[in-house]
Write a protein that holds these residues in place. Structure first.
Motif, PDB file in Angstrom:
ATOM      1  N   ASN A 106       0.814  -1.226   0.000  1.00 31.78           N
ATOM      2  CA  ASN A 106       0.000   0.000   0.000  1.00 31.78           C
ATOM      3  C   ASN A 106       0.841   1.266   0.000  1.00 31.78           C
ATOM      4  N   GLN A 107       2.162   1.109  -0.019  1.00 26.10           N
ATOM      5  CA  GLN A 107       3.096   2.232  -0.003  1.00 26.10           C
ATOM      6  C   GLN A 107       2.738   3.235   1.091  1.00 26.10           C
ATOM      7  N   LYS A 108       2.631   2.691   2.291  1.00 29.52           N
ATOM      8  CA  LYS A 108       2.169   3.505   3.431  1.00 29.52           C
ATOM      9  C   LYS A 108       3.091   3.274   4.627  1.00 29.52           C
ATOM     10  N   ARG A 109       3.471   4.365   5.268  1.00 25.00           N
ATOM     11  CA  ARG A 109       4.261   4.241   6.488  1.00 25.00           C
ATOM     12  C   ARG A 109       3.334   3.902   7.653  1.00 25.00           C
ATOM     13  N   LEU A 110       3.653   2.809   8.353  1.00 21.28           N
ATOM     14  CA  LEU A 110       2.806   2.364   9.454  1.00 21.28           C
ATOM     15  C   LEU A 110       3.186   3.045  10.759  1.00 21.28           C
ATOM     16  N   ARG A 111       4.463   3.233  10.994  1.00 20.96           N
ATOM     17  CA  ARG A 111       4.892   3.879  12.231  1.00 20.96           C
ATOM     18  C   ARG A 111       6.356   4.299  12.131  1.00 20.96           C
ATOM     19  N   SER A 112       6.760   5.179  13.038  1.00 19.81           N
ATOM     20  CA  SER A 112       8.141   5.606  13.181  1.00 19.81           C
ATOM     21  C   SER A 112       8.522   5.425  14.641  1.00 19.81           C
ATOM     22  N   MET A 113       9.575   4.667  14.888  1.00 25.18           N
ATOM     23  CA  MET A 113       9.965   4.303  16.247  1.00 25.18           C
ATOM     24  C   MET A 113      11.257   5.018  16.626  1.00 25.18           C
TER      25      MET A 113
END
Length: 436
Positions: A194-201
């Protein structure tokens, strides 16, 4: 009259239907007349047949009808009770050329991808090949995906600030998600389909140069020397921090069975850590074993897929050695000087071989037979140090990334060795493609 007499004498001499006189006795006649001549058997000359054929020629006087050699018909059976006394002193079964199998390793890559703005940094890990046959490449502050099956290239992401850059990449086992480490101390998780960022840790205090997955646990190594475990399923992702390295963690690899995590650092050390057990985080902070034999930075790490307790490590310019370790016995099995900086290692199960990528001074890729570490082949062509290598899903092809801003694909491990070699592909006729 004398002339006619001479011609008659000459014709008489040349006649074939009359016996020739005043000539030595034929060899077969001498042997047949000898009192100790051996009895005729299947391996002796065919004297009787020869004599009868000559007699027939004499009687008919017609050499055109004489059969000198007859081809065809059924072979004559050996006499009853015949035994062959010859003994075979040496024999070797010859494999037909159509069945004989030889492996051919091309000295030229199957494909070359241009990779402009590739960061020429030994300590980073900017290349990874997914189980879905998608190659992820980090070019400065962007990540591109090349579909090896279809040839499509897409831009997955780009960092907002131009001064930031991508410092590491790692696919999940299923190939659906990609972890991305950045120079601004973060770890991003992307849904590729989906070319989507899920999270940034967040959590690190320096760039994240190495990443490795073990199911739902993502381990990240930083320039600070710290290693963090993240459980990506929960909001509070941080599990624990490993602090044994004193300098940048540039190598990080979970074993195929998920039992151990190997880490290598710019402090020349190799550590092996246990799997994080539920409710026993404190034990995970204690290494199973550590080795200090390397005299250079240890970025290159590889676990043996058919011997999960075997780890291979490679040292930098000051060391240049490939070393293999047995985690169970905590001992060094082999140590071999490659005479060149080692940036990456990978085991190839198709032929039970080990592949190493090199920087100064050879800038090449070498295939070694494991465990003997005898050289199988050298792959040359890169014009600068080789920074990383990765293996495709069917284990037949490796991709190598170098400081010359190219990625080269080498189809060196195909399981069908009878495939036609053809002519070696010249460098000018290679398929070139830009990765972006």
């Amino acid at each position: 009259m004398a002339q006619f007499g001479f011609e008659n004498d000459l014709q008489s001499i040349l006649k074939l239907d009359a016996p020739i006189t005043n000539v030595p006795t034929a060899r077969w006649q001498r042997k047949s007349s000898s009192p100790d001549a051996p009895a005729s058997d299947g391996l002796s000359p065919r004297k009787s047949v020869t004599a009868s054929r000559e007699s027939s020629m004499r009687q008919t006087g017609n050499t055109d009808d004489a059969t000198i050699l007859r081809i065809g018909g059924k072979p004559v059976n050996a006499p009853e009770g015949y035994q062959n006394n010859l003994k075979v002193l040496y024999s070797q079964s010859v494999t037909p050329a159509s069945v004989r199998k030889t492996r051919y390793i091309s000295s030229t890559p199957d494909r070359i991808l241009d990779a402009p703005e590739l960061r020429n940094d030994f300590y980073l890990n900017l290349l990874d090949w997914s189980s879905r046959n998608v190659l992820a490449v980090a070019l400065h502050n962007s990540v591109y995906l090349w579909n090896a099956s279809q040839g499509d290239i897409i831009l997955l992401m780009k960092l907002e600030r131009e001064e930031d850059y991508v410092s590491s990449l790692s696919w999940t086992k299923e190939g659906s998600y990609l972890a991305i480490g950045t120079s601004d101390c973060n770890v991003q998780l992307w849904d590729v389909e989906n070319q989507k960022r899920l999270r940034s840790m967040a959590g690190h205090t320096a760039r994240v140069g190495s990443l490795s997955w073990n199911e739902h646990v993502l381990s990240s190594g930083s320039r600070s020397g710290h290693i963090q475990h993240h459980d990506v399923r929960v909001a509070e992702h941080h599990i624990c921090t490993l602090t044994s390295h004193s300098q940048e963690v540039c190598g990080l690899q979970w074993s195929p069975d998920g039992r151990y995590l190997a880490s290598g650092g710019n402090d020349n050390l190799v550590y092996v850590w246990p799997r994080v057990q539920q409710g026993s985080v404190s034990n995970a902070r204690q290494s199973v074993c550590s080795w200090s034999e390397h005299q250079g930075a240890v970025k290159a790490l590889a676990w043996c897929p058919w011997q999960p307790n075997i780890l291979a490590s490679g040292g930098g310019t000051s060391d240049r050695h490939i070393r293999t370790w047995n985690v169970n016995s905590k001992s060094c099995l082999t140590s071999f000087d490659t005479q060149s900086q080692i940036s990456s290692l990978v085991f190839v199960p198709n032929y039970k071989e080990l592949v190493s990528a090199h920087g100064y001074a050879h800038n090449n890729v070498v295939i070694w037979k494991y465990p003997s570490l005898t050289k199988v082949a050298e792959l040359n062509g890169h014009k600068d140090r080789v920074l990383s290598l990765t293996l495709n899903p069917d284990k037949s092809t490796i991709a190598t990334m170098a400081g010359d801003e190219t990625i080269r694909l080498w189809k060196s491990f195909e399981l069908d060795p009878t495939k036609k070699r053809g002519l070696a592909i010249s460098a000018s006729s290679l398929i070139h493609q830009s990765i972006r």
